[in-house]
Design an enzyme around this catalytic site. Structure first.
Site, PDB file in Angstrom:
ATOM      1  N   GLU A 138      -4.818  -8.782  -0.636  1.00 46.00           N
ATOM      2  CA  GLU A 138      -5.640  -8.520   0.560  1.00 46.00           C
ATOM      3  C   GLU A 138      -7.091  -8.405   0.115  1.00 46.00           C
ATOM      4  O   GLU A 138      -7.411  -7.573  -0.750  1.00 46.00           O
ATOM      5  CB  GLU A 138      -5.212  -7.240   1.277  1.00 46.00           C
ATOM      6  CG  GLU A 138      -3.923  -7.385   2.034  1.00 46.00           C
ATOM      7  CD  GLU A 138      -3.536  -6.152   2.834  1.00 46.00           C
ATOM      8  OE1 GLU A 138      -4.425  -5.434   3.334  1.00 46.00           O
ATOM      9  OE2 GLU A 138      -2.314  -5.906   2.948  1.00 46.00           O
ATOM     10  N   GLU A 154       0.837  -1.204   0.000  1.00 45.59           N
ATOM     11  CA  GLU A 154       0.000   0.000   0.000  1.00 45.59           C
ATOM     12  C   GLU A 154       0.876   1.259   0.000  1.00 45.59           C
ATOM     13  O   GLU A 154       0.772   2.119   0.885  1.00 45.59           O
ATOM     14  CB  GLU A 154      -1.005  -0.016   1.155  1.00 45.59           C
ATOM     15  CG  GLU A 154      -1.968  -1.194   1.038  1.00 45.59           C
ATOM     16  CD  GLU A 154      -3.208  -1.134   1.926  1.00 45.59           C
ATOM     17  OE1 GLU A 154      -3.271  -0.295   2.841  1.00 45.59           O
ATOM     18  OE2 GLU A 154      -4.117  -1.960   1.685  1.00 45.59           O
TER      19      GLU A 154
END
Ligand code: AHR
Length: 514
Positions: free
Chosen positions: A318, A193
């Protein structure tokens, strides 16, 4: 006139009450992709009670353990055939310095888990502990390297430490810590991220940094045909610009996969309860979960323009449902219960990944134990398997099978003036010739009749399993851990190549055809 209106009303009413029929056409194709087993992957972060007081209780614990990891968890994950495990994060990965987690445990420095509750960890679960656990689970490790606050050298040395077989400073250090042979570590995330907790970078800046890191990530372990597989930190949800920028700016020979993250959350500031939700909240969660289909299609379309041969994979590393932390726990630990709603998320999302197996080569449910949409929950010596565990186990039959493309128009699940497709499905043929169909009905009220036109598959025998429960809010707790579990499904018939069945509301069925 009055009669006509009454008739119309009756018709509308009966449509609401009675099952609708959906016809699914199953057409095997020589061009159909192989479903990578890695789509059924998992994720274990240093977060809340996932590692410490989850997987890892320490060798001195009175709970039965193997080098500190709970035996009941090892057994349950082996039964699930988990193909890979991602570690140490998540956001935690970009704060983690791997050298703090090697060598004698009493000498290891502490680390403050700045993203997740600020707890101080003693680094007793480190690289050796994780990679040995992967060997025990017979699963492939996926390490997330620290780009946000780490260095190129740190990543390069971690790779060398874990995988170099010859004489080198890091291989020697590994040996001095008791491990002679390198481990098999193929999957390497280059940050996580990067647009957020991984450094708040722009896509352009991250693409440059990625190129720098990836240049020094070498195939040390050449003796074993395991080239390093580098995964670029990818987009969240519909951030197509991120994917476009990475595909445009990273040379194809420097990258093997792009990541994508998507959580089924309706409102990040008020995620709602994990158990006592109403149908509106359920519908909202499913609306968000089903967006995975659109995200995968659109990110893949961008990748297709730069990489028409599909050499670069999409890793959805994820995914899952994310609700408010259970009131008994602190907000930072992300502990939530897991209901039939989560089974619906798992069933539909895994069908999406199967159906796009030409580009989606790995996915990692967040997270394995005690965090978010966990497959296992623990409470001291107690342990339970969640509805999501059962779905993953039912779907394990698709691992490394060949996709059978399906086509159908789903009936709608209607709530107020909103509609969602009620039925989700995927199918595959395994190496022994058996065919499996995974079917989900997310409709909270109605069952649906399914007819599968499967003459081309030449089946003569059918069996099945179902996961269902009385209420969508039902879950397994520590006093009734077996309340929700799979049962044999005898409701499907096979006549002249057509399979017929009725799928109950909020249920998952996997059929086996031989
Ligand atoms: O899975 C929990 C967190 O969600 C991860 O640490 C992060 O990558 C994501 O935002």
């Amino acid at each position: 006139m009055q009669k006509k209106i009454t008739l119309l009303l009756l018709l509308a009413f009966s449509c609401q009450l009675f099952a609708q029929t959906v016809t699914i056409k199953a057409r095997p194709s020589d061009a159909a992709p192989h479903i990578s087993k890695h789509i059924y992957g998992h994720f274990a972060e240093h977060l809340g009670r996932c590692i410490y007081d989850g997987f890892y209780v320490g060798e001195d614990s009175k709970l039965p353990n193997t080098v500190g990891v709970r035996n009941d968890i090892i057994e349950a994950l082996r039964a699930l055939k988990i193909p890979n495990l991602r570690w140490p994060g998540g956001c935690f990965a970009d704060t983690y310095h791997w050298k703090d987690g090697i060598g004698p445990k009493e000498n290891r420095p502490t680390i403050v888990n700045q993203w997740w509750g600020g707890s101080t960890e003693d680094n007793s679960f480190g690289t050796h502990d994780f990679l040995n656990l992967c060997e025990l689970l017979d699963t492939e490790p996926y390490l997330s390297a620290n780009v946000g606050s780490g260095t190129v050298r740190e990543t390069e040395e971690w790779l060398q430490y874990t995988t170099h077989d010859g004489i080198s400073p890091m291989a020697d250090l590994r040996r001095s810590n008791g491990r002679e042979q390198p481990w098999r570590v193929r999957y390497w995330g280059v940050g996580n991220e990067a647009w957020g907790c991984g450094g708040n970078m722009t896509a352009e800046y991250y693409a440059n940094l990625y190129r720098q890191f990836a240049t020094y990530m070498r195939d040390w372990n050449l003796q074993d045909d395991t080239p390093v597989f580098r995964i670029a930190s990818g987009a969240s949800g519909d951030d197509y610009q991120w994917t476009e920028t990475l595909m445009k700016n990273i040379k194809p020979d420097l990258v093997e996969a792009l990541a994508l993250h998507h959580y089924a959350v309706t409102d990040w500031s008020d995620k709602g309860p994990s158990v006592s939700f109403d149908e509106t909240q359920y519908f909202g969660t499913m609306r968000e979960a089903l967006k995975m289909e659109e995200f995968v299609v659109k990110h893949a379309a961008i990748m297709d323009r730069y990489d028409p041969e599909k050499k670069i994979a999409l890793f959805v590393d994820e995914w899952g449902g994310w609700y408010d932390t259970e009131p008994a726990y602190e907000a930072g630990v992300l502990y939530q219960q897991n209901t039939m709603r989560d089974a619906m998320i798992a069933g539909t999302t895994l069908n999406t990944f199967n159906n796009h197996a030409d580009r989606v080569k790995m996915a990692n449910l967040a997270q394995t134990v005690n965090v978010l949409q966990a497959v296992i929950l623990t409470d001291a010596e107690k342990m339970l398997l969640t509805p999501t565990y059962h779905v993953m186990k039912m779907y394990a039959v698709h691992q490394d099978a060949t996709l059978i493309p399906l086509s159908f128009d789903s009936p709608k699940y209607t709530l107020g003036d909103e509609q969602l497709p009620a039925i989700s499905a995927s199918a595959s043929r395994d190496s022994s010739g058996k065919v499996h169909f995974s079917l989900v009905n997310i409709d909270a009220r109605k069952s649906h009749t399914i007819k599968i036109e499967a003459a081309a598959l030449q089946l003569s025998k059918l069996s099945g399993e179902i996961l269902s429960s009385a209420a969508i809010q039902d879950y397994n707790d520590f006093d009734t851990p077996g309340k929700i579990s799979t049962e044999i499904f005898r409701g499907a018939s096979l006549r002249q190549g057509t399979i017929s069945l009725e799928i109950p509301p909020f249920s998952v069925i996997v059929l086996k055809g031989e």
